[in-house]
Design a protein around this motif. Structure first.
Motif, PDB file in Angstrom:
ATOM      1  N   ARG A 188       0.850  -1.186   0.000  1.00 44.72           N
ATOM      2  CA  ARG A 188       0.000   0.000   0.000  1.00 44.72           C
ATOM      3  C   ARG A 188       0.879   1.225   0.000  1.00 44.72           C
ATOM      4  O   ARG A 188       1.854   1.300   0.728  1.00 44.72           O
ATOM      5  CB  ARG A 188      -0.864  -0.026   1.255  1.00 44.72           C
ATOM      6  CG  ARG A 188      -1.962   0.966   1.343  1.00 44.72           C
ATOM      7  CD  ARG A 188      -3.172   0.695   0.457  1.00 44.72           C
ATOM      8  NE  ARG A 188      -3.806  -0.580   0.629  1.00 44.72           N
ATOM      9  CZ  ARG A 188      -4.785  -0.877   1.474  1.00 44.72           C
ATOM     10  NH1 ARG A 188      -5.260   0.037   2.268  1.00 44.72           N
ATOM     11  NH2 ARG A 188      -5.304  -2.075   1.516  1.00 44.72           N
ATOM     12  N   ASP A 189       0.538   2.194  -0.832  1.00 43.75           N
ATOM     13  CA  ASP A 189       1.260   3.454  -0.945  1.00 43.75           C
ATOM     14  C   ASP A 189       0.219   4.569  -0.945  1.00 43.75           C
ATOM     15  O   ASP A 189      -0.605   4.633  -1.861  1.00 43.75           O
ATOM     16  CB  ASP A 189       2.082   3.451  -2.228  1.00 43.75           C
ATOM     17  CG  ASP A 189       2.915   4.706  -2.423  1.00 43.75           C
ATOM     18  OD1 ASP A 189       2.843   5.624  -1.584  1.00 43.75           O
ATOM     19  OD2 ASP A 189       3.645   4.765  -3.423  1.00 43.75           O
ATOM     20  N   LEU A 190       0.217   5.400   0.098  1.00 40.79           N
ATOM     21  CA  LEU A 190      -0.787   6.451   0.228  1.00 40.79           C
ATOM     22  C   LEU A 190      -0.145   7.805   0.463  1.00 40.79           C
ATOM     23  O   LEU A 190       0.869   7.899   1.148  1.00 40.79           O
ATOM     24  CB  LEU A 190      -1.705   6.166   1.424  1.00 40.79           C
ATOM     25  CG  LEU A 190      -2.561   4.926   1.376  1.00 40.79           C
ATOM     26  CD1 LEU A 190      -3.168   4.679   2.741  1.00 40.79           C
ATOM     27  CD2 LEU A 190      -3.643   5.085   0.340  1.00 40.79           C
ATOM     28  N   ARG A 191      -0.761   8.830  -0.081  1.00 43.46           N
ATOM     29  CA  ARG A 191      -0.372  10.190   0.280  1.00 43.46           C
ATOM     30  C   ARG A 191      -1.107  10.541   1.568  1.00 43.46           C
ATOM     31  O   ARG A 191      -2.261  10.150   1.758  1.00 43.46           O
ATOM     32  CB  ARG A 191      -0.762  11.173  -0.813  1.00 43.46           C
ATOM     33  CG  ARG A 191       0.041  10.997  -2.083  1.00 43.46           C
ATOM     34  CD  ARG A 191      -0.281  12.061  -3.074  1.00 43.46           C
ATOM     35  NE  ARG A 191      -1.746  12.244  -3.140  1.00 43.46           N
ATOM     36  CZ  ARG A 191      -2.382  12.737  -4.166  1.00 43.46           C
ATOM     37  NH1 ARG A 191      -1.719  13.158  -5.215  1.00 43.46           N
ATOM     38  NH2 ARG A 191      -3.682  12.870  -4.159  1.00 43.46           N
ATOM     39  N   MET A 192      -0.471  11.239   2.454  1.00 50.00           N
ATOM     40  CA  MET A 192      -1.110  11.601   3.720  1.00 50.00           C
ATOM     41  C   MET A 192      -2.367  12.434   3.486  1.00 50.00           C
ATOM     42  O   MET A 192      -3.345  12.296   4.218  1.00 50.00           O
ATOM     43  CB  MET A 192      -0.126  12.347   4.622  1.00 50.00           C
ATOM     44  CG  MET A 192       1.001  11.476   5.143  1.00 50.00           C
ATOM     45  SD  MET A 192       0.452  10.042   6.088  1.00 50.00           S
ATOM     46  CE  MET A 192      -0.145  10.823   7.572  1.00 50.00           C
ATOM     47  N   SER A 193      -2.361  13.258   2.462  1.00 51.14           N
ATOM     48  CA  SER A 193      -3.559  14.054   2.167  1.00 51.14           C
ATOM     49  C   SER A 193      -4.730  13.159   1.767  1.00 51.14           C
ATOM     50  O   SER A 193      -5.879  13.457   2.084  1.00 51.14           O
ATOM     51  CB  SER A 193      -3.268  15.077   1.073  1.00 51.14           C
ATOM     52  OG  SER A 193      -2.850  14.423  -0.123  1.00 51.14           O
ATOM     53  N   ASP A 194      -4.458  12.037   1.084  1.00 54.65           N
ATOM     54  CA  ASP A 194      -5.516  11.093   0.736  1.00 54.65           C
ATOM     55  C   ASP A 194      -6.010  10.340   1.961  1.00 54.65           C
ATOM     56  O   ASP A 194      -7.195  10.041   2.091  1.00 54.65           O
ATOM     57  CB  ASP A 194      -5.031  10.082  -0.308  1.00 54.65           C
ATOM     58  CG  ASP A 194      -4.783  10.716  -1.660  1.00 54.65           C
ATOM     59  OD1 ASP A 194      -5.343  11.807  -1.915  1.00 54.65           O
ATOM     60  OD2 ASP A 194      -4.029  10.126  -2.459  1.00 54.65           O
ATOM     61  N   LEU A 195      -5.108  10.035   2.866  1.00 57.72           N
ATOM     62  CA  LEU A 195      -5.469   9.316   4.079  1.00 57.72           C
ATOM     63  C   LEU A 195      -6.472  10.126   4.897  1.00 57.72           C
ATOM     64  O   LEU A 195      -7.406   9.579   5.481  1.00 57.72           O
ATOM     65  CB  LEU A 195      -4.221   9.015   4.906  1.00 57.72           C
ATOM     66  CG  LEU A 195      -4.426   8.187   6.153  1.00 57.72           C
ATOM     67  CD1 LEU A 195      -4.930   6.800   5.800  1.00 57.72           C
ATOM     68  CD2 LEU A 195      -3.131   8.084   6.935  1.00 57.72           C
ATOM     69  N   ALA A 196      -6.322  11.427   4.927  1.00 56.29           N
ATOM     70  CA  ALA A 196      -7.229  12.284   5.682  1.00 56.29           C
ATOM     71  C   ALA A 196      -8.631  12.288   5.090  1.00 56.29           C
ATOM     72  O   ALA A 196      -9.586  12.662   5.768  1.00 56.29           O
ATOM     73  CB  ALA A 196      -6.684  13.709   5.735  1.00 56.29           C
ATOM     74  N   GLN A 197      -8.788  11.866   3.854  1.00 56.53           N
ATOM     75  CA  GLN A 197     -10.087  11.859   3.184  1.00 56.53           C
ATOM     76  C   GLN A 197     -10.731  10.478   3.153  1.00 56.53           C
ATOM     77  O   GLN A 197     -11.678  10.254   2.416  1.00 56.53           O
ATOM     78  CB  GLN A 197      -9.930  12.375   1.750  1.00 56.53           C
ATOM     79  CG  GLN A 197      -9.650  13.846   1.656  1.00 56.53           C
ATOM     80  CD  GLN A 197     -10.854  14.664   2.085  1.00 56.53           C
ATOM     81  OE1 GLN A 197     -11.963  14.447   1.647  1.00 56.53           O
ATOM     82  NE2 GLN A 197     -10.623  15.601   2.977  1.00 56.53           N
ATOM     83  N   ARG A 198     -10.237   9.544   3.944  1.00 52.78           N
ATOM     84  CA  ARG A 198     -10.780   8.190   3.958  1.00 52.78           C
ATOM     85  C   ARG A 198     -11.677   8.001   5.179  1.00 52.78           C
ATOM     86  O   ARG A 198     -11.364   8.469   6.262  1.00 52.78           O
ATOM     87  CB  ARG A 198      -9.656   7.165   3.958  1.00 52.78           C
ATOM     88  CG  ARG A 198      -8.801   7.233   2.694  1.00 52.78           C
ATOM     89  CD  ARG A 198      -7.537   6.411   2.805  1.00 52.78           C
ATOM     90  NE  ARG A 198      -7.786   5.025   3.141  1.00 52.78           N
ATOM     91  CZ  ARG A 198      -7.958   4.044   2.235  1.00 52.78           C
ATOM     92  NH1 ARG A 198      -7.885   4.318   0.971  1.00 52.78           N
ATOM     93  NH2 ARG A 198      -8.180   2.814   2.628  1.00 52.78           N
ATOM     94  N   HIS A 199     -12.803   7.277   4.981  1.00 54.49           N
ATOM     95  CA  HIS A 199     -13.737   7.026   6.069  1.00 54.49           C
ATOM     96  C   HIS A 199     -14.225   5.584   6.018  1.00 54.49           C
ATOM     97  O   HIS A 199     -14.230   4.961   4.953  1.00 54.49           O
ATOM     98  CB  HIS A 199     -14.945   7.958   5.961  1.00 54.49           C
ATOM     99  CG  HIS A 199     -14.607   9.386   6.188  1.00 54.49           C
ATOM    100  ND1 HIS A 199     -14.123  10.187   5.179  1.00 54.49           N
ATOM    101  CD2 HIS A 199     -14.643  10.149   7.306  1.00 54.49           C
ATOM    102  CE1 HIS A 199     -13.904  11.386   5.671  1.00 54.49           C
ATOM    103  NE2 HIS A 199     -14.199  11.393   6.947  1.00 54.49           N
ATOM    104  N   ARG A 200     -14.658   5.097   7.167  1.00 53.73           N
ATOM    105  CA  ARG A 200     -15.296   3.776   7.248  1.00 53.73           C
ATOM    106  C   ARG A 200     -16.687   3.996   7.824  1.00 53.73           C
ATOM    107  O   ARG A 200     -16.861   4.651   8.841  1.00 53.73           O
ATOM    108  CB  ARG A 200     -14.505   2.836   8.151  1.00 53.73           C
ATOM    109  CG  ARG A 200     -15.205   1.500   8.344  1.00 53.73           C
ATOM    110  CD  ARG A 200     -14.293   0.454   8.899  1.00 53.73           C
ATOM    111  NE  ARG A 200     -13.326   0.128   7.840  1.00 53.73           N
ATOM    112  CZ  ARG A 200     -12.105  -0.351   8.086  1.00 53.73           C
ATOM    113  NH1 ARG A 200     -11.698  -0.557   9.314  1.00 53.73           N
ATOM    114  NH2 ARG A 200     -11.295  -0.634   7.089  1.00 53.73           N
ATOM    115  N   ILE A 201     -17.663   3.424   7.140  1.00 53.72           N
ATOM    116  CA  ILE A 201     -19.049   3.509   7.564  1.00 53.72           C
ATOM    117  C   ILE A 201     -19.484   2.106   7.968  1.00 53.72           C
ATOM    118  O   ILE A 201     -19.380   1.169   7.165  1.00 53.72           O
ATOM    119  CB  ILE A 201     -19.940   4.041   6.416  1.00 53.72           C
ATOM    120  CG1 ILE A 201     -19.443   5.435   5.999  1.00 53.72           C
ATOM    121  CG2 ILE A 201     -21.402   4.064   6.835  1.00 53.72           C
ATOM    122  CD1 ILE A 201     -19.836   5.847   4.617  1.00 53.72           C
ATOM    123  N   MET A 202     -19.930   1.963   9.208  1.00 54.84           N
ATOM    124  CA  MET A 202     -20.398   0.680   9.717  1.00 54.84           C
ATOM    125  C   MET A 202     -21.887   0.804  10.005  1.00 54.84           C
ATOM    126  O   MET A 202     -22.348   1.835  10.512  1.00 54.84           O
ATOM    127  CB  MET A 202     -19.656   0.303  11.006  1.00 54.84           C
ATOM    128  CG  MET A 202     -18.158   0.188  10.856  1.00 54.84           C
ATOM    129  SD  MET A 202     -17.620  -1.174   9.807  1.00 54.84           S
ATOM    130  CE  MET A 202     -18.067  -2.580  10.795  1.00 54.84           C
TER     131      MET A 202
END
Length: 112
Positions: free
Chosen positions: A13-27
């Motif tokens: 996995r290779d992520l930009r930190m700015s992309d990481l801030a835009q990730r969410h999990r909906i349960m």
């Protein structure tokens, strides 16, 4: 500005930190009907369902990338119950990357 995850010396996995801030999990509790991701959201959404066990009910897990605003009308159309939305941080990504490794170790311990 980037974070990478390795497993057994291989980049997984290779992520930009700015992309990481835009990730969410909906349960949520799974709806009675099958969840179909609209084509225009398919690249930003993954859907998984955990099975019901005698300890807890099954859950619908929706992982998102990017802004949540374009997903809201679709999420509303699913009529989900007991919804929880949380940001995905580094720990969540780490857990996803290493989940199969941990589960296979547990299986080996039970068999041994």
């Amino acid at each position: 500005d980037r974070v990478v995850f390795l497993r057994h010396g291989r980049l997984v996995r290779d992520l930009r930190m700015s992309d990481l801030a835009q990730r969410h999990r909906i349960m949520a509790l799974p709806p009675s009907e099958e969840v179909v991701v609209p084509r225009h959201l398919a690249s930003a959404v993954s859907v998984n369902e955990t099975p019901t066990t005698h300890h807890r009910p099954g859950q619908l897990r929706i992982d998102t990338a990017g802004d949540l605003a374009p997903l809201l009308s679709w999420l509303d159309s699913l009529s989900l119950e007991r919804v929880r939305i949380e940001p995905l941080g580094l720990r969540s990504v780490y857990d996803d990357v290493h989940r199969n490794l941990v589960e296979s170790k547990r299986t080996q311990e039970v068999v041994s």
